[in-house]
Design an enzyme around this catalytic site. Sequence first.
Site, mmCIF file in Angstrom:
data_model
loop_
_atom_site.group_PDB
_atom_site.id
_atom_site.type_symbol
_atom_site.label_atom_id
_atom_site.label_comp_id
_atom_site.label_asym_id
_atom_site.label_seq_id
_atom_site.Cartn_x
_atom_site.Cartn_y
_atom_site.Cartn_z
ATOM 1 C CG ASP A 295 -2.057 1.033 1.139
ATOM 2 O OD1 ASP A 295 -2.249 1.619 0.052
ATOM 3 O OD2 ASP A 295 -2.705 1.280 2.157
ATOM 4 C CB ILE A 533 -7.171 4.893 7.532
ATOM 5 C CG1 ILE A 533 -7.175 3.359 7.544
ATOM 6 C CG2 ILE A 533 -5.750 5.392 7.491
ATOM 7 C CD1 ILE A 533 -8.518 2.745 7.522
ATOM 8 C CG HIS A 602 -17.038 -1.069 13.930
ATOM 9 N ND1 HIS A 602 -17.714 -0.116 14.653
ATOM 10 C CD2 HIS A 602 -17.787 -1.309 12.825
ATOM 11 C CE1 HIS A 602 -18.841 0.204 14.021
ATOM 12 N NE2 HIS A 602 -18.902 -0.507 12.906
HETATM 13 O O1 LIG Z 1 -5.883 3.418 -2.327
HETATM 14 C C1 LIG Z 1 -6.796 4.228 -2.183
HETATM 15 O O2 LIG Z 1 -7.684 4.420 -3.032
HETATM 16 C C2 LIG Z 1 -6.811 5.001 -0.926
HETATM 17 C C3 LIG Z 1 -7.749 5.991 -0.670
HETATM 18 C C4 LIG Z 1 -7.697 6.700 0.545
HETATM 19 C C5 LIG Z 1 -8.719 7.752 0.702
HETATM 20 O O3 LIG Z 1 -9.486 7.957 -0.251
HETATM 21 O O4 LIG Z 1 -8.848 8.402 1.712
HETATM 22 C C6 LIG Z 1 -6.655 6.375 1.474
HETATM 23 C C7 LIG Z 1 -5.765 5.356 1.099
HETATM 24 N N1 LIG Z 1 -5.855 4.703 -0.062
HETATM 25 C C8 LIG Z 1 -4.672 4.945 1.935
HETATM 26 O O5 LIG Z 1 -3.901 4.054 1.554
HETATM 27 C C9 LIG Z 1 -4.486 5.561 3.186
HETATM 28 O O6 LIG Z 1 -3.535 5.238 3.919
HETATM 29 C C10 LIG Z 1 -5.413 6.561 3.575
HETATM 30 C C11 LIG Z 1 -5.493 7.292 4.759
HETATM 31 C C12 LIG Z 1 -6.596 8.087 4.609
HETATM 32 C C13 LIG Z 1 -7.164 9.010 5.574
HETATM 33 O O7 LIG Z 1 -7.919 9.889 5.130
HETATM 34 O O8 LIG Z 1 -6.892 8.860 6.764
HETATM 35 N N2 LIG Z 1 -7.152 7.878 3.391
HETATM 36 C C14 LIG Z 1 -6.461 6.956 2.747
HETATM 37 CA CA LIG Z 2 -4.505 2.732 -0.389
#
Ligand SMILES: O=C(O)c1cc(C(=O)O)c2c(n1)C(=O)C(=O)c1cc(C(=O)O)[nH]c1-2
Ligand SMILES: [Ca+2]
Length: 675
Positions: A295, A533, A602
């Site tokens: 990722d 996240i 969750h």
């Molecule tokens: O691969 C994706 O499409 C995608 C989308 C998003 C997002 O839309 O917020 C995050 C991530 N990946 C991701 O890898 C990530 O660590 C992440 C953290 C966050 C957040 O807003 O806390 N979004 C995202």
């Molecule tokens: Ca991602």
Amino acid sequence: DDNPSDWPQHGRTAFEQRFSPLDQINTRTIGRLGLAWHQDFDTSRGQEGTPLIVDGVMYVTTSWSKVEALDAATGRVLWRHDPAVPGGVAVRGCCDTVNRGAAYWDGRVYVGTFDGRLIALDAKSGRLDWSVNTIPHDATLGDIRSYTIDAAPRIAKDVVIIGNGGAEFGARGFVSGFDARTGRLKWRFFTVPAPGNQPDHAASDNVLSSVAYKTWSPTGGWTHSGGGGTVWDSIVYDPVTGLVYLGVGNGAPWNYKFRSNGEGDNLFLASIVAIRPETGEYVWHFQETPKDQWDFTASQPMMVLDLPVQGRMRHVLVQAPKNGFFYTLDARTGAFISAIPYTFLNWAKGIDPKTGRPDIVPDALWSLTGRTWFGIPGSLGGHNWAPMAYSPQTGYVYIPAQQLPEPFKADDHMRLHDMGVNLGIDMSGLPADPKVLAAVGKTVQGWLLAWDPVAGKAAFRVQHDTPWNGGVLATAGGLVFQGLATGGFEAYDARTGARLYHFDAHSGIVAPPVAYAVHNRQYVAVEVGWGGIFPLMGGALARMRNDSVNHSRLLVFALDGKDRLPADSRPVQTLADGVGSFEPERARRGYVSYQHFCMACHGDNAIAGGVLPDLRWSGALGSPDGFYSIAGMGALKNFGMVGFSSVLKPQEIEDIRQFLISRARHDAALGEDKK
Ligand SMILES: O=C(O)c1cc(C(=O)O)c2c(n1)C(=O)C(=O)c1cc(C(=O)O)[nH]c1-2
Ligand SMILES: [Ca+2]
């Protein structure tokens, strides 16, 4: 930069350095800083927005893509716009229903909505001028699964540019350019080829078929999952080169063996791609992480700088992506200049100084070895989306850096699900044993890192209690501002990192502060609201040294500010009465389903991080029927909790309930409740 009082673009100027030239609040006056006013938001999920300030009016966006215009001096609400994102869409996003901000241009405010619309509002009245669905259900998009928008749109040459997220579920990344006046689609650029290399009649057709397609196995699982490559956050328009830089995300699914039969670099995953804003035409690309399976998105915030490189001034693009290296590229050509670790990392032995290609440690390729890889950084990165800032006074880039290791192990029975994440990874998380958790906890760190991009090394680090801290603001007052996961709002001396100011915001801060002035009074504003996240999925790690909850509001500071927040309140959580008993075998099966379908929101092993309900203490646990009405039938769908009856049988949902009871009883016995 004609208007030092304003913050008119996402990163203040096109270069996105997040530096404010205001200096009324400075290292000498900082002792007089106080809360000038605050304003509660009407949502209680993560707040990641950068407010914009244009001519004394502030435009803020909040969770669920809501928009507010406020008098920037007083907080008086001028208008509100709720795009009414359906609650059930929450489950299509990996990472909370956040929104990172609006774009302002020529009297209009542009916002991407979580369900995939791009809306243009009249900046004076908030009236909807136009709205387009950026995610049309046509065949060119491959598997339409999980497209969401939480990024701020960017404007370049009268074109509004927006991407989307979804690569944890299954998505084929693309960005679109819309005419800023009419909302008409001008072009689309896909970041990953079409499954059979067929043309999309898009701006990306040539480069995908001539360059990218041969970096994928023609029979890999990506032909069903879309391949990933979502441009879910950073897009920068550089008026000097006339180019737009796209930060492209990870592979879908993460498992590289499943995705591409373990073959090829998989362009343009984890790459920066430069295109022309007028046409979407490809100009250059640089792939940071070939064969991504961690990722390791390249979607982290980018900024444009003019820096001496070996004695010569260069116009460069810099980024501290998840993979732990700080990259400097020539902004015009994409030529590699340097990549230097800004945090500890173990997945690469080094970087080829000519090509910039990483020398990947063979054991790190977990999808190929079949063995567990304890990766640093893990999937949340050495730095995630929280923006960095640059001060021309110190020459440092301030990075909200972190260490969050993660075990990666292949799921040997990978298949694509219609709901829930599709990573191709073994979803078991951490055990509930407090000794193990304490040991893992020591590896979990967060810093404000002052990075000297010329010397290529850290100038200093401010150690925080936890990871997942807020974005950064640098000002001409010699200050750096940052909110913390633990709820502090801090100001530091930009030269030394000495803490000069602290305010208890009562809720974790992840959003970046901004500075602006109205009638010669300088303000610093920040959205407060624990989320994103990490507190959703992080489980025990998100609760370590942090008991933050979500109180969502905007805080605005100024010299001699006299406002106060209402008294702090934290929910008291205890084992629900009559919670009942469980069968160990059913609870064990429930754990597997929980980790697959429930954990992402969750929390790992049923420990929630302070934003969404901690199901160990759920009042619904005592009633099988009540629990099924929510988890199976979607009784709380409007709040973002959909029903899972289309993918889980009633007895599987009952297994999850029994697993949660087992966790509640286990942790209550450890004295974990009442926290
Ligand atoms: O691969 C994706 O499409 C995608 C989308 C998003 C997002 O839309 O917020 C995050 C991530 N990946 C991701 O890898 C990530 O660590 C992440 C953290 C966050 C957040 O807003 O806390 N979004 C995202
Ligand atoms: Ca991602």
